[in-house]
Design a protein around this motif. Structure first.
Motif, PDB file in Angstrom:
ATOM      1  N   TYR A  47      31.411  37.426  36.753  1.00 36.23           N
ATOM      2  CA  TYR A  47      32.513  38.376  36.942  1.00 36.23           C
ATOM      3  C   TYR A  47      33.778  37.626  37.340  1.00 36.23           C
ATOM      4  N   SER A  94      36.551  47.820  35.732  1.00 31.89           N
ATOM      5  CA  SER A  94      35.281  48.179  35.088  1.00 31.89           C
ATOM      6  C   SER A  94      34.268  47.028  35.120  1.00 31.89           C
ATOM      7  N   GLU A  95      34.734  45.815  35.448  1.00 33.78           N
ATOM      8  CA  GLU A  95      33.818  44.678  35.420  1.00 33.78           C
ATOM      9  C   GLU A  95      33.726  44.050  36.798  1.00 33.78           C
TER      10      GLU A  95
END
Ligand SMILES: Cc1cc2nc3c(=O)[nH]c(=O)nc-3n(C[C@H](O)[C@H](O)[C@H](O)COP(=O)(O)OP(=O)(O)OC[C@H]3O[C@@H](n4cnc5c(N)ncnc54)[C@H](O)[C@@H]3O)c2cc1C
Length: 337
Positions: free
Chosen positions: A2, A27-28
């Motif tokens: 990430y 979203s990540e």
């Protein structure tokens, strides 16, 4: 992996770097259970740093990811030079130093120094969700001047009626602090029994601290705890040294090479079996065609009883050679919130 960037950094308790990261994309972002850890690396110019593991301090419900690192060697010293907005790669989550809501009823946390980090995530989460389980933290530090998260822990005590913290100082002077239980002594069997004296059963102990500290409590608890599942430990010792700039750890590489070796081994064994089987079939076919043309029972018997291996073997090698080219053959972990 990430992608995060540095949102804030500060030095707390003298030599602890508190790093707050925000995800590049909302979203990540990493999803984890309180108590788990992540592997992080950053960039020194264009070169990636080595990867090191750190327990996550933030709760899974927080918007940002937080780590607290004791500044010591090259990795943590270089981390102090990170600027706001610099990229940090985060891999994980890893580890089983987490609560089991079904199994864990009464909780005793034993922390040594920076070993308090996984407990911070658990305590933040417990306060947020008003976790209805008694929690006692016995927190050992060298000096009263260097107790990471002391003020926050006292605040959790005020907000969470199920939580109590006791500070144990091993060196230097101890000055009484209002509303804080702070003593100059090491955590021992007596201190453990004092916090649990009105708990009859189902106590789960979580230990995190330096190796000697952890082993000491494992020994003490082995005398009083029958079920080994009720003693959960986290080790801050890195099992393998990760190479600079490499995204492949030694275990990953070993597993991959073993898998490849198994694949080739299986293929080889299958080829050998085929090489043995094909000539036999050809031989049997040749024998049966001979039998069908022969009227003598003797010659029939001899073809079945006498192995025709010599001639067949001769044929087999060429048959095998010719036929060889045709004979080929986690966890995404969900957020607690
Ligand atoms: C699961 C886990 C969780 C952790 N959580 C935290 C945390 O929340 N806060 C914190 O401050 N630390 C934590 N650590 C320890 C941390 O990863 C290392 O101590 C850290 O990398 C040391 O950085 P450094 O800058 O002092 O030394 P480095 O520059 O990283 O290394 C100096 C030397 O020590 C070796 N080394 C580095 N780390 C270790 C280690 N852990 N064990 C043995 N040798 C090592 C290196 O190979 C190198 O030779 C955790 C470790 C693990 C495994």
């Amino acid at each position: 992996m990430y992608k995060y960037t540095v949102k804030e950094k500060s030095i707390i308790s003298g030599d602890i770097l508190l790093l707050t990261l925000q995800p590049e994309k909302i979203s990540e972002q990493i999803r984890f259970y309180p108590g788990q850890y992540a592997a992080i690396s950053y960039y020194l110019g264009s070169r990636p740093s080595p990867t090191r593991c750190f327990s996550i301090v933030s709760s899974p419900r927080e918007k940002y990811l937080q780590f607290a690192m004791r500044i010591g060697g090259a990795f943590t010293q270089a981390a102090t030079t990170l600027e706001i907005g610099d990229r940090v790669d985060v891999d994980g989550p890893f580890g089983q130093f987490t609560l089991d809501p079904e199994f864990d009823d009464n909780l005793v946390f034993i922390a040594g120094g920076i070993g308090v980090t996984p407990f911070m995530s658990i305590l933040r989460y417990a306060t947020e969700i008003r976790l209805n389980k008694p929690i006692r933290l016995l927190y050992s530090c060298r000096s009263q001047d260097h107790i990471p998260f002391m003020a926050e822990l006292l605040e959790h005590e005020r907000q969470n009626p199920n939580f109590k913290v006791a500070f144990f100082i091993t060196d230097g002077q101890v000055t009484p602090i209002a509303d804080a239980q702070i003593t100059k002594q090491t955590i021992n069997e007596e201190s453990l029994s004092l916090v649990t004296n009105n708990w009859s059963k189902n106590i789960t102990y979580f230990i995190c601290g330096p190796t000697g500290f952890r082993k000491n409590f494992e020994t003490i608890l082995s005398k009083v705890v029958d079920d080994p599942d009720r003693v959960v430990t986290e080790s801050f010792t890195q099992a393998t040294k990760l190479s600079i700039g490499s995204k492949f750890s030694l275990p990953t590489l070993t597993y991959s090479l073993t898998a490849l070796a198994l694949l080739f081994g299986t293929g080889f064994i299958m080829s050998v079996d085929l090489a043995r089987a094909v000539p036999k079939i050809l031989n049997e076919q040749a024998a049966s065609s001979q039998n069908s043309t022969s009227t003598s029972p003797t010659s029939s018997n001899s073809s079945t009883s006498t192995p025709t291996s010599t001639s067949t073997n001769g044929n087999s090698s060429s048959a095998t050679t010719n036929s060889a080219p045709t004979q080929t053959y986690s966890q995404p972990i969900t957020s607690v919130s």
